[in-house]
Scaffold this active site. Structure first.
Site, PDB file in Angstrom:
ATOM      1  N   ASP A  67      38.436  29.579  51.754  1.00 58.28           N
ATOM      2  CA  ASP A  67      37.859  30.401  52.821  1.00 58.28           C
ATOM      3  C   ASP A  67      36.666  29.700  53.455  1.00 58.28           C
ATOM      4  OD1 ASP A  67      36.203  30.671  50.592  1.00 58.28           O
ATOM      5  OD2 ASP A  67      36.808  32.724  50.190  1.00 58.28           O
ATOM      6  N   ASN A 136      33.862  43.089  43.223  1.00 58.92           N
ATOM      7  CA  ASN A 136      34.827  44.112  43.645  1.00 58.92           C
ATOM      8  C   ASN A 136      36.272  43.642  43.438  1.00 58.92           C
ATOM      9  OD1 ASN A 136      35.153  42.194  45.628  1.00 58.92           O
ATOM     10  ND2 ASN A 136      34.652  43.534  47.354  1.00 58.92           N
ATOM     11  N   HIS A 138      37.662  40.889  44.481  1.00 61.57           N
ATOM     12  CA  HIS A 138      38.300  40.098  45.538  1.00 61.57           C
ATOM     13  C   HIS A 138      38.673  38.710  45.025  1.00 61.57           C
ATOM     14  CE1 HIS A 138      34.219  38.458  47.330  1.00 61.57           C
ATOM     15  NE2 HIS A 138      34.625  37.697  46.345  1.00 61.57           N
ATOM     16  N   GLU A 143      39.404  41.357  50.270  1.00 64.21           N
ATOM     17  CA  GLU A 143      38.646  42.504  49.776  1.00 64.21           C
ATOM     18  C   GLU A 143      39.611  43.641  49.403  1.00 64.21           C
ATOM     19  OE1 GLU A 143      35.750  41.595  49.268  1.00 64.21           O
ATOM     20  OE2 GLU A 143      34.509  41.201  51.027  1.00 64.21           O
TER      21      GLU A 143
HETATM   22  P1  PGA Z   1      30.718  33.666  42.384  1.00 60.10           P
HETATM   23  O1  PGA Z   1      31.690  34.288  43.454  1.00 60.10           O
HETATM   24  O2  PGA Z   1      31.463  32.531  41.743  1.00 60.10           O
HETATM   25  O3  PGA Z   1      29.524  33.190  43.162  1.00 60.10           O
HETATM   26  O4  PGA Z   1      30.393  34.734  41.394  1.00 60.10           O
HETATM   27  C1  PGA Z   1      33.015  34.504  43.135  1.00 60.10           C
HETATM   28  C2  PGA Z   1      33.726  35.193  44.268  1.00 60.10           C
HETATM   29  O5  PGA Z   1      33.085  35.951  45.039  1.00 60.10           O
HETATM   30  O6  PGA Z   1      34.948  35.024  44.403  1.00 60.10           O
END
Ligand code: PGA
Length: 240
Positions: A67, A136, A138, A143
């Site tokens: 992304d 959450n 995702h 999302e």
């Molecule tokens: P993080 O993010 O590795 O910074 O915890 C993971 C994500 O949002 O997929």
């Protein structure tokens, strides 16, 4: 799903880096799907370490990132393009023409998403996809939603994601939109490796592994993939 619980994020980084460097040794022209965020940083450090110590070349490897933020200059310190160069690519002999991102500044985002998906498919598909998981649940920036997504698309980020990621933005406000690979595109990877560490991930991890498969818990779709490895620390595994 194969679930491995290790003591520290560093131990996870060593184990996951080995999966990736073993793949590059066995298949020097492999196609890797990569992720940003805090979770993959120890993995990237250990991939660079192995590259340097064992002289494994990444010249034939192609990468596709999950992304990218919209409306953030490619060279901004918070772009995922910058993150990947600082955390991984600058430490490897990977060729710049072989690293690929969605262009979050494209004027026609639909066309950009189709271009990206076609390029991945024409390259032969992703051999190993690295994932983190949001608080959450995702994956990428998919999302919680009413249905699972298909190919890459433009997404409005949720308050939960903005809350989690805005700590990285001190000068410019955090973008509220991003381009992301869709769930089905992620699921088409031949192998998927997901990392989750820390107590904030515990509920999402439990729902991903033990809950029903539902687009309200995007990572739960991974239950339907036949080659998924999940690496957790004890805090992220605490509700299993
Ligand atoms: P993080 O993010 O590795 O910074 O915890 C993971 C994500 O949002 O997929």
């Amino acid at each position: 799903m194969k679930v491995t619980v290790l003591k520290t994020a560093e131990e996870i980084g060593v184990a996951v880096a080995k999966i990736f460097t073993d793949e590059v040794k066995a298949n020097p022209d492999c196609i890797l799907g990569l992720a940003t965020g805090a979770s993959p940083i120890p993995t990237y450090n250990n991939i660079i370490k192995t590259h340097k110590e064992e002289g494994i070349s990444f010249k034939g490897v192609k990468t596709y990132n999950l992304d990218e933020y919209c409306d953030l200059p490619k060279a901004d310190k918070n772009s995922y393009y910058t993150f990947m160069h600082e955390q991984l690519f600058n430490g490897l002999d990977i060729l710049e023409e072989n690293v690929h991102f969605l262009d979050g500044n494209a004027t026609d985002t639909d066309a950009e998403c189709r271009r990206y998906d076609n390029e991945i498919n024409e390259a032969g598909g992703i051999d190993i996809q690295l994932l983190g998981i949001g608080n959450n649940a995702h994956i990428g920036f998919n999302e919680p939603a009413d249905s699972f997504t298909d190919g890459s698309f433009k997404v409005k980020l949720t308050d939960s994601t903005i809350e989690a990621n805005k700590i990285y933005f001190d000068e410019n406000p955090m973008p509220h939109y991003a381009l992301t690979m869709g769930v089905n595109q992620i699921m088409s990877a031949k192998k998927i490796v997901l990392i989750a560490t820390g107590p904030k991930k515990a509920e999402a991890v439990r729902n991903m592994i033990k809950g029903e498969v539902t687009p309200q818990v995007p990572a739960s779709i991974l239950q339907n993939h036949n080659d998924v490895e999940i690496f957790l620390d004890e805090a992220a595994a605490s509700l299993l």
